[in-house]
Each structure stands twice: as C-alpha cells, then as structure tokens.
Motif scaffolding. Sequence first.
Motif, PDB file in Angstrom:
ATOM      1  N   MET A   1      58.966  54.099  11.414  1.00 59.32           N
ATOM      2  CA  MET A   1      58.986  55.210  12.428  1.00 59.32           C
ATOM      3  C   MET A   1      58.424  56.588  11.497  1.00 59.32           C
ATOM      4  SD  MET A   1      62.578  56.938  13.665  1.00 59.32           S
ATOM      5  CE  MET A   1      62.619  58.633  13.667  1.00 59.32           C
ATOM      6  N   ALA A   2      57.865  57.550  12.367  1.00 53.84           N
ATOM      7  CA  ALA A   2      57.102  58.636  12.031  1.00 53.84           C
ATOM      8  C   ALA A   2      57.664  59.962  12.307  1.00 53.84           C
ATOM      9  CB  ALA A   2      55.746  58.766  12.295  1.00 53.84           C
ATOM     10  N   ARG A   3      58.007  60.867  11.593  1.00 54.03           N
ATOM     11  CA  ARG A   3      58.457  62.306  11.858  1.00 54.03           C
ATOM     12  C   ARG A   3      57.493  63.267  11.564  1.00 54.03           C
ATOM     13  NH1 ARG A   3      61.241  66.349   9.821  1.00 54.03           N
ATOM     14  NH2 ARG A   3      63.184  67.066  11.097  1.00 54.03           N
ATOM     15  N   VAL A   4      57.481  64.105  12.494  1.00 53.52           N
ATOM     16  CA  VAL A   4      56.447  65.258  12.436  1.00 53.52           C
ATOM     17  C   VAL A   4      56.935  66.414  12.702  1.00 53.52           C
ATOM     18  CG1 VAL A   4      54.219  65.975  13.186  1.00 53.52           C
ATOM     19  CG2 VAL A   4      54.278  63.888  12.513  1.00 53.52           C
ATOM     20  N   TYR A  51      46.460  52.792  21.182  1.00 54.06           N
ATOM     21  CA  TYR A  51      45.123  52.743  21.186  1.00 54.06           C
ATOM     22  C   TYR A  51      44.294  53.534  22.410  1.00 54.06           C
ATOM     23  CZ  TYR A  51      45.398  49.263  17.740  1.00 54.06           C
ATOM     24  OH  TYR A  51      45.687  48.461  16.538  1.00 54.06           O
ATOM     25  N   LYS A  52      45.089  53.615  23.328  1.00 51.52           N
ATOM     26  CA  LYS A  52      44.501  54.550  24.530  1.00 51.52           C
ATOM     27  C   LYS A  52      44.557  55.860  24.045  1.00 51.52           C
ATOM     28  CE  LYS A  52      45.457  51.556  28.588  1.00 51.52           C
ATOM     29  NZ  LYS A  52      45.937  51.556  29.789  1.00 51.52           N
ATOM     30  N   GLU A  53      45.570  56.611  23.481  1.00 51.42           N
ATOM     31  CA  GLU A  53      45.589  57.889  23.044  1.00 51.42           C
ATOM     32  C   GLU A  53      44.551  58.200  22.032  1.00 51.42           C
ATOM     33  OE1 GLU A  53      47.574  60.399  24.438  1.00 51.42           O
ATOM     34  OE2 GLU A  53      47.933  58.711  25.501  1.00 51.42           O
ATOM     35  N   LEU A  54      44.414  57.248  20.828  1.00 55.06           N
ATOM     36  CA  LEU A  54      43.784  57.468  19.610  1.00 55.06           C
ATOM     37  C   LEU A  54      42.294  57.076  19.772  1.00 55.06           C
ATOM     38  CD1 LEU A  54      46.446  56.216  17.195  1.00 55.06           C
ATOM     39  CD2 LEU A  54      46.136  58.704  17.770  1.00 55.06           C
ATOM     40  N   PRO A  79      50.185  69.322  20.336  1.00 57.53           N
ATOM     41  CA  PRO A  79      49.623  67.948  20.740  1.00 57.53           C
ATOM     42  C   PRO A  79      48.975  67.038  19.481  1.00 57.53           C
ATOM     43  CG  PRO A  79      48.951  69.630  22.263  1.00 57.53           C
ATOM     44  CD  PRO A  79      49.601  70.456  21.111  1.00 57.53           C
ATOM     45  N   ALA A  80      48.467  67.933  18.437  1.00 56.91           N
ATOM     46  CA  ALA A  80      47.671  67.350  17.423  1.00 56.91           C
ATOM     47  C   ALA A  80      48.910  66.708  16.471  1.00 56.91           C
ATOM     48  CB  ALA A  80      46.897  68.088  16.587  1.00 56.91           C
ATOM     49  N   GLY A  81      50.094  67.154  16.346  1.00 57.72           N
ATOM     50  CA  GLY A  81      51.108  66.645  15.707  1.00 57.72           C
ATOM     51  C   GLY A  81      51.530  65.463  16.453  1.00 57.72           C
ATOM     52  N   ILE A  82      51.575  65.377  17.861  1.00 61.34           N
ATOM     53  CA  ILE A  82      52.223  64.340  18.218  1.00 61.34           C
ATOM     54  C   ILE A  82      50.891  63.118  18.199  1.00 61.34           C
ATOM     55  CG2 ILE A  82      52.467  63.556  20.872  1.00 61.34           C
ATOM     56  CD1 ILE A  82      53.429  65.963  21.757  1.00 61.34           C
ATOM     57  N   MET A  83      50.002  63.185  18.413  1.00 61.73           N
ATOM     58  CA  MET A  83      49.010  62.328  18.078  1.00 61.73           C
ATOM     59  C   MET A  83      48.753  61.675  16.581  1.00 61.73           C
ATOM     60  SD  MET A  83      47.171  62.360  20.932  1.00 61.73           S
ATOM     61  CE  MET A  83      45.459  61.440  20.825  1.00 61.73           C
ATOM     62  N   LYS A  84      49.307  62.577  15.679  1.00 55.22           N
ATOM     63  CA  LYS A  84      49.338  62.253  14.279  1.00 55.22           C
ATOM     64  C   LYS A  84      50.761  61.272  14.055  1.00 55.22           C
ATOM     65  CE  LYS A  84      47.083  62.869  11.178  1.00 55.22           C
ATOM     66  NZ  LYS A  84      46.161  61.883  11.050  1.00 55.22           N
ATOM     67  N   ALA A  85      51.647  61.646  15.014  1.00 53.42           N
ATOM     68  CA  ALA A  85      52.877  60.852  14.824  1.00 53.42           C
ATOM     69  C   ALA A  85      52.550  59.415  15.330  1.00 53.42           C
ATOM     70  CB  ALA A  85      54.079  61.581  15.569  1.00 53.42           C
ATOM     71  N   VAL A  86      51.872  59.421  16.749  1.00 53.64           N
ATOM     72  CA  VAL A  86      51.630  58.226  17.198  1.00 53.64           C
ATOM     73  C   VAL A  86      50.512  57.459  16.208  1.00 53.64           C
ATOM     74  CG1 VAL A  86      50.140  57.017  18.907  1.00 53.64           C
ATOM     75  CG2 VAL A  86      51.651  59.111  19.460  1.00 53.64           C
ATOM     76  N   GLU A  87      49.820  57.982  15.621  1.00 54.46           N
ATOM     77  CA  GLU A  87      48.760  57.259  14.631  1.00 54.46           C
ATOM     78  C   GLU A  87      49.625  56.609  13.423  1.00 54.46           C
ATOM     79  OE1 GLU A  87      44.552  58.490  12.948  1.00 54.46           O
ATOM     80  OE2 GLU A  87      46.158  59.903  12.523  1.00 54.46           O
ATOM     81  N   VAL A  88      50.774  57.372  12.988  1.00 53.97           N
ATOM     82  CA  VAL A  88      51.180  56.857  11.858  1.00 53.97           C
ATOM     83  C   VAL A  88      52.368  55.615  12.184  1.00 53.97           C
ATOM     84  CG1 VAL A  88      53.095  57.312  10.042  1.00 53.97           C
ATOM     85  CG2 VAL A  88      51.249  58.991  10.386  1.00 53.97           C
ATOM     86  N   ALA A  89      53.063  56.013  13.485  1.00 52.76           N
ATOM     87  CA  ALA A  89      53.950  54.921  13.839  1.00 52.76           C
ATOM     88  C   ALA A  89      53.392  53.701  14.391  1.00 52.76           C
ATOM     89  CB  ALA A  89      54.816  55.650  15.016  1.00 52.76           C
ATOM     90  N   ALA A  90      51.925  53.715  14.777  1.00 55.21           N
ATOM     91  CA  ALA A  90      51.158  52.536  15.171  1.00 55.21           C
ATOM     92  C   ALA A  90      50.718  51.865  14.069  1.00 55.21           C
ATOM     93  CB  ALA A  90      50.363  52.861  16.110  1.00 55.21           C
TER      94      ALA A  90
END
Length: 104
Positions: A1-4, A51-54, A79-90
Amino acid sequence: MARVEIFGGVCGFTTIIRASLEQKRMVQLEVESECPNWQKVQGQLKRVDAYKELFGKLHEGEVYRLSSPFIPHPACLVPAGIMKAVEVAAGLALPRDGFIRVTG
C-alpha cells in the motif's frame, strides 16, 4: 500500500491518497481531500490500471480524464501525487518523497 500526502500550497488544501494493489495491474484508490473540487472527483476515481496510467499518454489516463472537468487549476499537484501513489502501489517505484520548492 502507498500513502501520499499532498499540501497544495497557496490554496491551503491537503489531499491524502491511499493506493493498494488489487490484482496484477489494478490499483484501488482512495482520495480524501479538503479541496471542494477534488471532493467531486474522489467518488469517481476508485480503480485504475497501473500500466495504462503510467505508460500511456498523459491525457488518456483515468486520473487526468476524470479530474479534468472538475479541477480548474492546471498546476494542481494532486494528479502527480495520485500517479506516484499508483506507481508505488504497483511496485514500479520505491516509496520516496519528492518535492517542489517555489521561490520568488
């Protein structure tokens, strides 16, 4: 899990993103924001394909597609913070802080 945690700056709003890997590529999102604009988005943005997001085009991802009708400020950091959270969670990035320093 990622928390940003994102502090927006001059707007004074804080937004917390929680992201967890659901399946191989699917990331579950929880957006909690003091911003009235992001409050309109948080109920819609629940699950994304990492993968589609990043690795897709910026304007074609769910994060930007769902938020663009509600977020009037293009320089919003959320939006950049959400993308970073997705990247870490994945598992595609390490959980490390980044920052923007503005001087003038």
